[in-house]
Scaffold this active site. Structure first.
Site, PDB file in Angstrom:
ATOM      1  N   LYS A  63     -12.459   8.523 -12.392  1.00  0.00           N
ATOM      2  CA  LYS A  63     -12.567   7.614 -13.535  1.00  0.00           C
ATOM      3  C   LYS A  63     -13.832   7.889 -14.358  1.00  0.00           C
ATOM      4  O   LYS A  63     -13.875   7.576 -15.542  1.00  0.00           O
ATOM      5  CB  LYS A  63     -12.580   6.160 -13.064  1.00  0.00           C
ATOM      6  CG  LYS A  63     -11.397   5.731 -12.201  1.00  0.00           C
ATOM      7  CD  LYS A  63     -10.106   5.674 -12.974  1.00  0.00           C
ATOM      8  CE  LYS A  63      -8.992   4.889 -12.275  1.00  0.00           C
ATOM      9  NZ  LYS A  63      -8.509   5.434 -11.004  1.00  0.00           N
TER      10      LYS A  63
HETATM   11  C1  LIG Z   1      -7.223   5.517 -10.480  1.00  0.00           C
HETATM   12  C2  LIG Z   1      -7.063   6.481  -9.378  1.00  0.00           C
HETATM   13  C3  LIG Z   1      -5.856   7.181  -9.179  1.00  0.00           C
HETATM   14  C4  LIG Z   1      -4.639   6.935 -10.032  1.00  0.00           C
HETATM   15  O1  LIG Z   1      -4.814   7.309 -11.376  1.00  0.00           O
HETATM   16  P1  LIG Z   1      -3.815   6.744 -12.492  1.00  0.00           P
HETATM   17  O2  LIG Z   1      -4.369   7.242 -13.776  1.00  0.00           O
HETATM   18  O3  LIG Z   1      -3.875   5.258 -12.371  1.00  0.00           O
HETATM   19  O4  LIG Z   1      -2.472   7.270 -12.178  1.00  0.00           O
HETATM   20  C5  LIG Z   1      -5.802   8.119  -8.162  1.00  0.00           C
HETATM   21  N1  LIG Z   1      -6.857   8.339  -7.353  1.00  0.00           N
HETATM   22  C6  LIG Z   1      -8.023   7.681  -7.496  1.00  0.00           C
HETATM   23  C7  LIG Z   1      -9.138   7.963  -6.548  1.00  0.00           C
HETATM   24  C8  LIG Z   1      -8.176   6.740  -8.506  1.00  0.00           C
HETATM   25  O5  LIG Z   1      -9.337   6.096  -8.652  1.00  0.00           O
END
Ligand SMILES: *Cc1c(COP(=O)(O)O)cnc(C)c1O
Length: 465
Positions: free
Chosen positions: A113
């Site tokens: 993120k």
């Molecule tokens: C948010 C997240 C995901 C999923 O990503 P999306 O964009 O919601 O599909 C997968 N792995 C981790 C570690 C995340 O923080």
């Protein structure tokens, strides 16, 4: 200059900055570019071997258009990615002859993120400063978005940030990363409910015109176009590193809200040749079932060792439905109304066939996740987190002659209990987080009730119109 429209068909066309500040369209839809900017094969070729920030500028500029002068955008991109601990920002590491991990966890909160959040904080701060405005950002998190948002926005004076996380359903590391900033502009609310409840509360706030205006509401969940845009960059970089645009690779993406994998689809829409995009889900396998059966059918959320994917309402899937239906917003409205009314909808056959041309899907149950963490260590000397393990497990059922890129979305130290149970190794936190457990936490626990949550935000936000 790219303008943006809503997936639900209202007729406004907005520029990048407005779309970023609004987050969700007023008709409840998600913003998408009116037309896809396309780079030629030569333009892609010219980016081969270039540093992350240069590729980012090439990918992002067509969407930003003249909202930000190019030299300034370049500086912001460079500042955003200077906070990463790896010079390559998102390095590829090799797992075996033809499988690669795309490591997205070298940012400040050691999950992917950060890639989008570090940039969007800079973009938002600039837009608000330019307009002389302040804003209240409310964001729902299944664990990682919250920490990344706190880290990115804690120094933004024009923004008050409220993070809603599901009480007792995030890992300790995740919670501490959100609640220990000590910043006066950051507020954490633990909601007695699950992630979908948090996300629904945020959506309801956006649909509440009164409240939205009172606090100058903005959102940075993955429904925000600016986040998707920032994530396109690492698909381009890794594809070019593995022979693109003259060769293609397949990508397996651990998926929850469909933001990350939709960014891969955007790269394809921008003219970069891409192989299959494989949606990997944990036991919350709604997307996997939807792609197989054409029926999007909500079940109860199950708590797994990959909590950031414990989701049943996958918001960004709407963007794909819009594209795959031939941009038929009536069809999208119909499906979304059905979802709201009866927790399910049918994907029309033609739309489903279009989706399945670009995508495949698989699921990994908890046993597979644990076995995969173990085998990654024994076969490739790689300690991986449970989200990455979901993808690595699913990828094994989709191997072709193409290189397979598995997205590694979190550092193993973010989920130490699951990693230790599977591998008997307790992954240490990186140095910059080593005192995390000694830091003082600050958060409030609230019932899953809209009125109470909105009142809390109004009381604490410095923006009250
Ligand atoms: C948010 C997240 C995901 C999923 O990503 P999306 O964009 O919601 O599909 C997968 N792995 C981790 C570690 C995340 O923080």
């Amino acid at each position: 200059m790219t303008l943006f429209i809503s997936t639900r068909g209202n007729n406004d066309k907005l520029n990048f900055e407005d779309v970023m500040l609004r987050g969700l369209a007023p008709d409840g839809g998600l913003y998408v570019p009116e037309t896809w900017p396309i780079l030629s094969q030569d333009e892609w070729r010219n980016l081969v071997g270039k540093p992350y920030t240069e590729v980012a500028l090439a990918v992002i500029s067509p969407f930003v258009g003249n909202c930000i002068p190019k030299a300034e955008l370049k500086d912001m991109i460079e500042a955003a990615y200077a906070s990463f601990s790896h010079k390559a920002v998102t390095p590829l590491t090799q797992l075996d002859a033809n499988q690669w991990l795309l490591e997205l966890y070298h940012g400040p909160t050691i999950a992917f993120k950060d890639v989008a959040m570090q940039l969007i904080a800079k973009l938002m701060d600039r837009a608000l400063t330019k307009r002389g405005l302040r804003s209240t950002i409310v964001c729902a998190t299944s664990g990682d978005t919250g920490g990344a948002a706190v880290e990115a926005f804690m120094t933004c004076d024009r923004i008050d940030l409220f993070v809603l996380h599901p009480d007792e359903k995030v890992s300790q590391v995740q919670r501490k990363q959100m609640t220990t900033s000590g910043s006066a502009n950051v507020f954490n609310i633990a909601i007695k409910g699950n992630f979908d409840d948090c996300q629904n509360q945020v959506k309801a706030m956006f649909n509440n015109e009164n409240f939205r205006d009172q606090v100058a509401l903005s959102g940075v969940n993955s429904i925000n176009w600016a986040r998707i845009m920032a994530q396109v960059v690492y698909y381009v970089i890794s594809s070019l590193a593995l022979g693109g645009p003259d060769k293609t690779c397949d990508f397996t993406v651990p998926t929850g809200n469909f933001g990350d994998i939709f960014a891969a689809y955007v790269a394809k829409k921008m003219g970069l040749p891409m192989g299959k995009l494989i949606v990997a889900t944990n036991e919350n396998d709604i997307l996997q079932r939807a792609l197989k059966t054409g029926k999007y059918d909500m079940h109860k959320v199950i708590a797994t060792t990959s909590p950031s994917m414990d989701i049943q309402i996958s918001s960004n899937f709407e963007r794909l439905l819009f594209e795959a239906s031939g941009r038929d917003s009536d069809q999208v409205n119909h499906m979304m109304a059905s979802l709201k009314q009866s927790d399910q909808f049918e994907i029309p056959a033609k739309t489903l066939a279009n989706i399945n041309q670009s995508f495949a899907a698989g699921r990994a149950d908890e046993n597979a996740v644990s076995a995969t963490m173990k085998s990654a260590l024994s076969d490739s000397a790689k300690l991986i987190d449970p989200h990455t393990a979901v993808a690595l497990s699913v990828a094994q059922n989709h191997l072709t002659d193409n290189p397979m890129v598995i997205l590694s979305t979190a550092h193993p130290a973010k989920f130490p209990d699951a990693v230790k149970a599977a591998t008997d190794i307790h992954p240490p936190l990186p140095a910059h987080l080593s005192d995390l457990f000694e830091r003082t936490e600050k958060y409030d626990i609230l019932d899953n009730e809209a009125d109470k949550i909105m009142q809390y935000i109004k009381t604490n936000s410095r923006v009250v119109n």
